[in-house]
Design a protein around this motif. Structure first.
Motif, PDB file in Angstrom:
ATOM      1  N   ARG A  52      39.343  35.265  42.024  1.00  0.00           N
ATOM      2  CA  ARG A  52      38.132  35.875  41.429  1.00  0.00           C
ATOM      3  C   ARG A  52      36.860  35.380  42.100  1.00  0.00           C
ATOM      4  NH1 ARG A  52      39.665  40.511  39.324  1.00  0.00           N
ATOM      5  NH2 ARG A  52      38.477  41.161  37.513  1.00  0.00           N
ATOM      6  N   ALA A 119      31.159  42.478  37.979  1.00  0.00           N
ATOM      7  CA  ALA A 119      31.893  41.210  37.928  1.00  0.00           C
ATOM      8  C   ALA A 119      31.075  40.094  38.564  1.00  0.00           C
ATOM      9  CB  ALA A 119      33.230  41.355  38.638  1.00  0.00           C
ATOM     10  N   ASP A 156      37.319  39.608  30.011  1.00  0.00           N
ATOM     11  CA  ASP A 156      35.867  39.424  29.906  1.00  0.00           C
ATOM     12  C   ASP A 156      35.561  38.753  28.575  1.00  0.00           C
ATOM     13  OD1 ASP A 156      33.144  39.533  30.009  1.00  0.00           O
ATOM     14  OD2 ASP A 156      32.990  41.704  29.713  1.00  0.00           O
ATOM     15  N   GLU A 161      34.399  35.928  33.090  1.00  0.00           N
ATOM     16  CA  GLU A 161      35.794  36.352  33.107  1.00  0.00           C
ATOM     17  C   GLU A 161      36.716  35.151  33.250  1.00  0.00           C
ATOM     18  OE1 GLU A 161      36.545  40.873  34.620  1.00  0.00           O
ATOM     19  OE2 GLU A 161      36.444  39.307  36.140  1.00  0.00           O
TER      20      GLU A 161
END
Length: 375
Positions: A52, A119, A156, A161
């Motif tokens: 991520r 994001a 989320d 996240e």
């Protein structure tokens, strides 16, 4: 090399290159800096999906439904729904801008990259940093599933996240996260870990449910026969769901005394079966089961019953023989008596015949005497 990077190099610098050809006609090895960067870029994108991490890409054009980006020569796409913009701002204003993006999908075979501006903004925003400072390991938070991967799901938490790894979804084994969750689903998660340096949050779901392995050793013992349904089939055996969130494995070698090449020829998903516990290791969350042992026990039971049947058959035969012998002994004298009676009858007939014969002779002798008298 591209012209800009070539200008920045100086003798002694270490660089990464891609070998295009080991030896040319002139005897040189052909190398490519550009292809090396291209391969490295693909690897970083694939890693970013798992970690991520954010990447920086340039918006090059506007198309229907979103923006086209370029990352080290690799084209990507940002859906319009994943772009954060002001109310009066249009998508054209992002062209030729470098954006920090999250990588939602990376499919090298199809050369398909999906980025998310949301994001990245959520991860780097002041609100997100404040949330990270407030979070503590052990808390339970509400969240929404944003994406599903083979290795887990991203959730989320309201600006940040976190990742629920596939092993943390349930106490029972999960083949794929999409089997139990879907994008957009509202869930509760348990915070397992927080890394404030990398902004990574580890989450769990199974921690919100009772651990079925805590009391498994008190409920089940080696040698016990259990019933369950086949929950899934793998090349090395089949898993049985004994109770909610508790599974055991029947190894392929424990399915039958016959050689098993294909598990699905012997069991199918959903089939109810009986199996014997041959291994129980709660600390490793392992239960070993066997159908072969059930068959073995049945064969032993049948073998134990066979001598009783034979004895019963012999006893029946013996009683039959005993019943027949007196009958034969009784019948023999009766036959002799009949023969004796027949013999006695013959004697009587003989005597009668002997008595009648002299009478005839006497009569024959008397007839001449009468003739003589007449004369």
């Amino acid at each position: 090399f591209d012209p800009e990077s070539l200008k920045q190099l100086k003798p002694g610098d270490e660089i990464t290159v891609y070998i295009e050809k080991l030896e040319s006609k002139e005897g040189y090895t052909i190398l490519s800096r550009k292809k090396a960067e291209y391969e490295k870029a693909w690897q970083s994108l694939q890693d970013a999906v798992k970690t991520r991490d954010l990447v920086t890409a340039r918006v090059v054009s506007l198309v229907q439904g979103g923006l086209v980006t370029e990352y080290y020569g690799i084209k990507g796409f940002i859906p319009a729904s994943q772009v954060i913009k002001d109310q009066d701002e249009n998508l054209e204003s992002f062209i030729n801008k470098d954006l920090e993006l999250g990588v939602l999908k990376c499919d090298r075979r199809r050369k398909k990259i999906i980025f998310s501006h949301k994001a990245a903004m959520g991860k780097s925003s002041q609100q997100g940093r404040e949330m990270l400072e407030e979070m503590e390991v052990g808390e339970v938070r509400d969240g929404e599933v944003t994406s599903i991967k083979d290795f887990g799901v991203f959730v989320d938490l309201g600006g940040l996240e976190g990742l629920v790894h596939i092993s943390e979804l349930s106490w029972s084994r999960v083949s794929h996260p999409s089997d139990i969750l879907s994008v957009g689903e509202k869930i509760k998660v348990f915070i397992l870990g927080i890394d404030k340096e990398t902004n990574r949050i580890s989450l769990g779901m199974k921690q919100l449910e009772p651990d079925p392995w805590v009391n498994v050793s008190t409920k089940y013992k080696v040698g016990q026969v259990v019933k369950g349904s086949i929950s899934r089939i793998v090349h090395f055996g089949a898993f049985i769901k004994i109770e909610n969130d508790l599974e055991g494995l029947i190894h392929i070698s424990e399915l039958s005394f016959e050689h098993v090449d294909d598990v699905e020829k012997y069991v199918s998903v959903g089939q109810e079966v009986e199996a014997k516990i041959i291994k129980l290791i709660p600390e490793e969350q392992r239960i070993g089961l066997s159908i072969k042992e059930i068959e073995k026990d049945k064969a032993k039971a049948e073998a134990a019953e066979e001598p009783v049947v034979e004895t019963a058959e012999k006893a029946t035969e013996a009683s039959t023989e005993v019943a027949v012998e007196p009958t034969e002994t009784v019948e023999e004298p009766a036959t002799e008596e009949v023969i004796t009676e027949e013999a006695a009858t013959e004697e009587v007939i003989t005597e009668e015949a002997a008595t009648e014969e002299p009478a005839v002779e006497t009569a024959d002798l008397q007839e001449p005497n009468q003739n003589e008298q007449e004369r």
